[in-house]
Design a protein around this motif. Structure first.
Motif, PDB file in Angstrom:
ATOM      1  N   LEU A 109       0.825  -1.207   0.000  1.00  0.00           N
ATOM      2  CA  LEU A 109       0.000   0.000   0.000  1.00  0.00           C
ATOM      3  C   LEU A 109       0.860   1.258   0.000  1.00  0.00           C
ATOM      4  O   LEU A 109       0.629   2.196  -0.782  1.00  0.00           O
ATOM      5  CB  LEU A 109      -0.939  -0.020   1.203  1.00  0.00           C
ATOM      6  CG  LEU A 109      -1.946   1.130   1.333  1.00  0.00           C
ATOM      7  CD1 LEU A 109      -3.268   0.634   1.916  1.00  0.00           C
ATOM      8  CD2 LEU A 109      -1.394   2.242   2.225  1.00  0.00           C
ATOM      9  N   ALA A 110       1.841   1.321   0.881  1.00  0.00           N
ATOM     10  CA  ALA A 110       2.672   2.524   0.981  1.00  0.00           C
ATOM     11  C   ALA A 110       3.445   2.770  -0.304  1.00  0.00           C
ATOM     12  O   ALA A 110       3.534   3.912  -0.785  1.00  0.00           O
ATOM     13  CB  ALA A 110       3.621   2.397   2.161  1.00  0.00           C
ATOM     14  N   GLU A 111       3.993   1.716  -0.879  1.00  0.00           N
ATOM     15  CA  GLU A 111       4.737   1.879  -2.121  1.00  0.00           C
ATOM     16  C   GLU A 111       3.828   2.269  -3.276  1.00  0.00           C
ATOM     17  O   GLU A 111       4.197   3.091  -4.133  1.00  0.00           O
ATOM     18  CB  GLU A 111       5.498   0.595  -2.447  1.00  0.00           C
ATOM     19  CG  GLU A 111       6.650   0.322  -1.480  1.00  0.00           C
ATOM     20  CD  GLU A 111       7.374  -0.976  -1.767  1.00  0.00           C
ATOM     21  OE1 GLU A 111       8.459  -1.189  -1.191  1.00  0.00           O
ATOM     22  OE2 GLU A 111       6.841  -1.805  -2.554  1.00  0.00           O
ATOM     23  N   GLY A 112       2.609   1.693  -3.302  1.00  0.00           N
ATOM     24  CA  GLY A 112       1.672   2.007  -4.374  1.00  0.00           C
ATOM     25  C   GLY A 112       1.202   3.455  -4.335  1.00  0.00           C
ATOM     26  O   GLY A 112       1.165   4.141  -5.365  1.00  0.00           O
ATOM     27  N   ILE A 113       0.838   3.925  -3.150  1.00  0.00           N
ATOM     28  CA  ILE A 113       0.393   5.315  -3.011  1.00  0.00           C
ATOM     29  C   ILE A 113       1.539   6.272  -3.341  1.00  0.00           C
ATOM     30  O   ILE A 113       1.342   7.294  -4.015  1.00  0.00           O
ATOM     31  CB  ILE A 113      -0.157   5.566  -1.597  1.00  0.00           C
ATOM     32  CG1 ILE A 113      -1.475   4.814  -1.399  1.00  0.00           C
ATOM     33  CG2 ILE A 113      -0.342   7.060  -1.338  1.00  0.00           C
ATOM     34  CD1 ILE A 113      -2.045   4.907   0.002  1.00  0.00           C
ATOM     35  N   SER A 114       2.722   5.957  -2.890  1.00  0.00           N
ATOM     36  CA  SER A 114       3.877   6.814  -3.175  1.00  0.00           C
ATOM     37  C   SER A 114       4.146   6.891  -4.666  1.00  0.00           C
ATOM     38  O   SER A 114       4.388   7.977  -5.220  1.00  0.00           O
ATOM     39  CB  SER A 114       5.116   6.289  -2.445  1.00  0.00           C
ATOM     40  OG  SER A 114       4.947   6.355  -1.053  1.00  0.00           O
ATOM     41  N   SER A 115       4.091   5.741  -5.328  1.00  0.00           N
ATOM     42  CA  SER A 115       4.334   5.727  -6.766  1.00  0.00           C
ATOM     43  C   SER A 115       3.284   6.547  -7.515  1.00  0.00           C
ATOM     44  O   SER A 115       3.610   7.309  -8.443  1.00  0.00           O
ATOM     45  CB  SER A 115       4.329   4.284  -7.273  1.00  0.00           C
ATOM     46  OG  SER A 115       4.497   4.234  -8.675  1.00  0.00           O
ATOM     47  N   ALA A 116       2.016   6.410  -7.110  1.00  0.00           N
ATOM     48  CA  ALA A 116       0.941   7.168  -7.764  1.00  0.00           C
ATOM     49  C   ALA A 116       1.091   8.666  -7.541  1.00  0.00           C
ATOM     50  O   ALA A 116       0.585   9.476  -8.325  1.00  0.00           O
ATOM     51  CB  ALA A 116      -0.408   6.700  -7.239  1.00  0.00           C
ATOM     52  N   THR A 149       8.666   8.342  -3.674  1.00  0.00           N
ATOM     53  CA  THR A 149       9.160   7.004  -3.337  1.00  0.00           C
ATOM     54  C   THR A 149       9.067   6.835  -1.823  1.00  0.00           C
ATOM     55  O   THR A 149       8.915   7.809  -1.090  1.00  0.00           O
ATOM     56  CB  THR A 149      10.621   6.808  -3.781  1.00  0.00           C
ATOM     57  OG1 THR A 149      11.450   7.763  -3.110  1.00  0.00           O
ATOM     58  CG2 THR A 149      10.744   6.971  -5.291  1.00  0.00           C
ATOM     59  N   CYS A 150       9.134   5.601  -1.380  1.00  0.00           N
ATOM     60  CA  CYS A 150       9.099   5.388   0.072  1.00  0.00           C
ATOM     61  C   CYS A 150       9.911   4.165   0.438  1.00  0.00           C
ATOM     62  O   CYS A 150      10.137   3.275  -0.385  1.00  0.00           O
ATOM     63  CB  CYS A 150       7.663   5.269   0.579  1.00  0.00           C
ATOM     64  SG  CYS A 150       6.907   3.659   0.344  1.00  0.00           S
ATOM     65  N   LYS A 151      10.323   4.151   1.687  1.00  0.00           N
ATOM     66  CA  LYS A 151      11.013   2.994   2.254  1.00  0.00           C
ATOM     67  C   LYS A 151      10.236   2.543   3.474  1.00  0.00           C
ATOM     68  O   LYS A 151       9.971   3.343   4.376  1.00  0.00           O
ATOM     69  CB  LYS A 151      12.446   3.348   2.647  1.00  0.00           C
ATOM     70  CG  LYS A 151      13.222   2.176   3.233  1.00  0.00           C
ATOM     71  CD  LYS A 151      14.649   2.561   3.584  1.00  0.00           C
ATOM     72  CE  LYS A 151      15.417   1.368   4.176  1.00  0.00           C
ATOM     73  NZ  LYS A 151      16.811   1.735   4.537  1.00  0.00           N
ATOM     74  N   VAL A 152       9.848   1.285   3.499  1.00  0.00           N
ATOM     75  CA  VAL A 152       9.091   0.716   4.617  1.00  0.00           C
ATOM     76  C   VAL A 152      10.016  -0.194   5.411  1.00  0.00           C
ATOM     77  O   VAL A 152      10.629  -1.106   4.852  1.00  0.00           O
ATOM     78  CB  VAL A 152       7.862  -0.072   4.122  1.00  0.00           C
ATOM     79  CG1 VAL A 152       7.116  -0.691   5.300  1.00  0.00           C
ATOM     80  CG2 VAL A 152       6.935   0.820   3.312  1.00  0.00           C
ATOM     81  N   CYS A 153      10.097   0.066   6.702  1.00  0.00           N
ATOM     82  CA  CYS A 153      10.931  -0.759   7.590  1.00  0.00           C
ATOM     83  C   CYS A 153      10.061  -1.274   8.729  1.00  0.00           C
ATOM     84  O   CYS A 153       9.515  -0.480   9.502  1.00  0.00           O
ATOM     85  CB  CYS A 153      12.094   0.051   8.130  1.00  0.00           C
ATOM     86  SG  CYS A 153      13.182  -0.886   9.235  1.00  0.00           S
ATOM     87  N   ILE A 154       9.904  -2.593   8.823  1.00  0.00           N
ATOM     88  CA  ILE A 154       9.103  -3.218   9.880  1.00  0.00           C
ATOM     89  C   ILE A 154      10.028  -4.106  10.710  1.00  0.00           C
ATOM     90  O   ILE A 154      10.689  -5.001  10.183  1.00  0.00           O
ATOM     91  CB  ILE A 154       7.944  -4.046   9.303  1.00  0.00           C
ATOM     92  CG1 ILE A 154       6.992  -3.141   8.510  1.00  0.00           C
ATOM     93  CG2 ILE A 154       7.183  -4.756  10.423  1.00  0.00           C
ATOM     94  CD1 ILE A 154       5.899  -3.895   7.774  1.00  0.00           C
ATOM     95  N   THR A 155      10.071  -3.827  11.999  1.00  0.00           N
ATOM     96  CA  THR A 155      10.916  -4.599  12.916  1.00  0.00           C
ATOM     97  C   THR A 155      10.028  -5.403  13.851  1.00  0.00           C
ATOM     98  O   THR A 155       9.188  -4.846  14.552  1.00  0.00           O
ATOM     99  CB  THR A 155      11.809  -3.663  13.748  1.00  0.00           C
ATOM    100  OG1 THR A 155      12.582  -2.847  12.870  1.00  0.00           O
ATOM    101  CG2 THR A 155      12.726  -4.472  14.655  1.00  0.00           C
ATOM    102  N   LYS A 156      10.207  -6.711  13.845  1.00  0.00           N
ATOM    103  CA  LYS A 156       9.444  -7.553  14.756  1.00  0.00           C
ATOM    104  C   LYS A 156       9.994  -7.418  16.166  1.00  0.00           C
ATOM    105  O   LYS A 156      11.181  -7.661  16.402  1.00  0.00           O
ATOM    106  CB  LYS A 156       9.493  -9.020  14.318  1.00  0.00           C
ATOM    107  CG  LYS A 156       8.651  -9.331  13.084  1.00  0.00           C
ATOM    108  CD  LYS A 156       8.597 -10.827  12.821  1.00  0.00           C
ATOM    109  CE  LYS A 156       7.614 -11.166  11.704  1.00  0.00           C
ATOM    110  NZ  LYS A 156       7.516 -12.621  11.468  1.00  0.00           N
TER     111      LYS A 156
END
Length: 420
Positions: free
Chosen positions: A297-304, A308-315
């Motif tokens: 979702l984040a990459e798609g909205i950014s592209s539209a 650009t975006c970078k998503v970082c998820i840490t468990k």
């Protein structure tokens, strides 16, 4: 359980109640942040040594303490755990033992308070150590006491907590057959015990999304790419992941953005915006699905939006999963504790909690049961009480005696159930 042993545990808990409260107040007045629990750990270690524990290991996962008490009869091994760290919260309670402590946390000077009740947990487990050490000749097996640092997460750039204690051998030599832990809570009246089989507390993941645009004058947005508007669209889009793409008949989930940083002036569109948030779920498959959908979702909205975006998820922490078989086995013990003693209050099955607990790391390796003890005064409706983590979190100390008896009885009943 042998009736005489049960009676002796209850009698010892009653005698020890004032001392447990005194320990709690001392620890409350001298709180320490994660991986910095030096005074608390020293207090615990000295106490265990004074009781004649067979082993007292210090410095586990920086400041953790692991004590071993071998009973006078052969048998299995059980572990009991308490967390020791406080929170970067400035206390707002007017108590004679209120915290005035301050410390550095991630580069910032902060007030420090036991706003989550870990002071209670340490005092309770110290009380259990006193009781079981006094009855060791009648204990059929070995009790491992785990006093853990950094449950509230270690400082940035450091390891800590249950995961590091496990890496450093807290569950080895000997390995327990089960582990028990508790948490005091404002969600229940003082003395009420709450439990739940299966998923009980959520997994916890840290989310950071950085949106990169093109800086320009705020009066001419068409000359740049606006990461603020793009971030706003991402925040709104994230809300549909839970509400529109997950089967909430299976398990609940939460995606929250708690911080947005971007820009320095009202008439400049910045180059980038950073968002930080948390992800909570009760199922590992759903957890992975949420992570994938956030990124897509984040990459798609950014592209539209030409950004650009970078998503970082840490468990961070897994789901706190109470072993169903162990829970069913030990519920009679908790029921007996809740219905006896000087202030019998009862027991209840509690709803799932979207808070998280790193006790879950222990449960991934051995069967575990994590339960709750109410500490809200009787004149306050729990739904209106200040929650754990609040600077006005209040503890009715009569709940400590219930916690002491619960852990002591769980340990002895579990060991007594093991067939030689």
């Amino acid at each position: 359980m042998d009736t005489s042993l049960a009676d002796r545990i209850d009698a010892a808990a009653a005698v020890l109640e004032a001392e447990v409260i005194a320990w709690r107040r001392d620890i409350h007045q001298h709180p320490e942040l994660g991986n910095r629990e030096f005074r608390t750990a020293s207090l615990v270690a000295e106490h265990l040594r004074s009781l004649g524990f067979d082993e007292v290991r210090t410095g586990v996962a920086h400041t953790g303490v692991v004590g071993l008490l071998r009973g006078g009869k052969p048998g299995g091994v059980v572990a009991l755990r308490a967390d020791m760290d406080a929170l970067p919260v400035k206390e707002e309670l007017d108590l004679p033992f209120a915290s005035k402590a301050r410390a550095m946390w991630n580069g910032e000077e902060v007030g420090v308070m036991h706003a989550c009740g870990h002071d209670c947990h340490v005092a309770i487990l110290m009380g259990v150590a006193s009781i079981l050490a006094g009855l060791r000749d009648q204990i059929p097996g070995t009790v491992k006491f785990i006093f853990q640092p950094a449950e509230e997460m270690p400082p940035e750039g450091e390891e800590g907590g249950a995961a590091l204690m496990i890496q450093e051998g807290a569950l080895e030599n000997p390995t327990p057959g089960a582990i028990f832990g508790l948490h005091v809570t404002s969600r229940q009246p003082v003395g009420v015990i709450g439990y739940r089989p299966g998923p009980t507390m959520a997994s916890s993941d840290k989310l950071k999304i950085t949106v990169h645009g093109k800086q320009t004058h705020g009066a001419a947005p068409w000359l740049g790419v606006d990461p603020i508007v793009t971030s706003a669209q991402i925040v709104l889009g994230l809300q549909t992941i839970v509400s529109r793409t997950l089967d909430l008949n299976r398990e609940p989930a939460v995606v929250t953005i708690g911080a947005i940083k971007g820009g320095v002036r009202e008439n400049i569109i910045p180059d980038s915006v950073e968002m930080r948030g948390t992800i909570r779920s009760f199922d590992e498959g759903m957890r992975d699905a949420i992570h994938e959908r956030i990124t897509t979702l984040a990459e798609g909205i950014s592209s539209a939006s030409r950004a650009t975006c970078k998503v970082c998820i840490t468990k961070n922490y897994p789901v706190t999963l109470n072993d169903p078989v162990l829970t069913a086995q030990m519920v009679p013990t908790l029921t007996r504790v809740a219905s006896t003693g000087p202030r019998p209050m009862g027991i209840e099955v509690v709803p799932k909690a979207t808070g998280a607990e790193d006790f879950s790391f222990f449960q991934r390796l051995i069967p575990g049961l994590f339960f709750f003890v109410g500490v809200t005064p009787p004149d306050i409706e729990p739904s209106k009480a200040y929650s754990n983590h609040s600077p006005r979190f209040v503890v009715d100390e009569r709940g400590l005696e219930v916690g002491v008896r619960a852990l002591a009885h769980l340990a002895v009943d579990y060991l007594g159930s093991i067939k030689g």
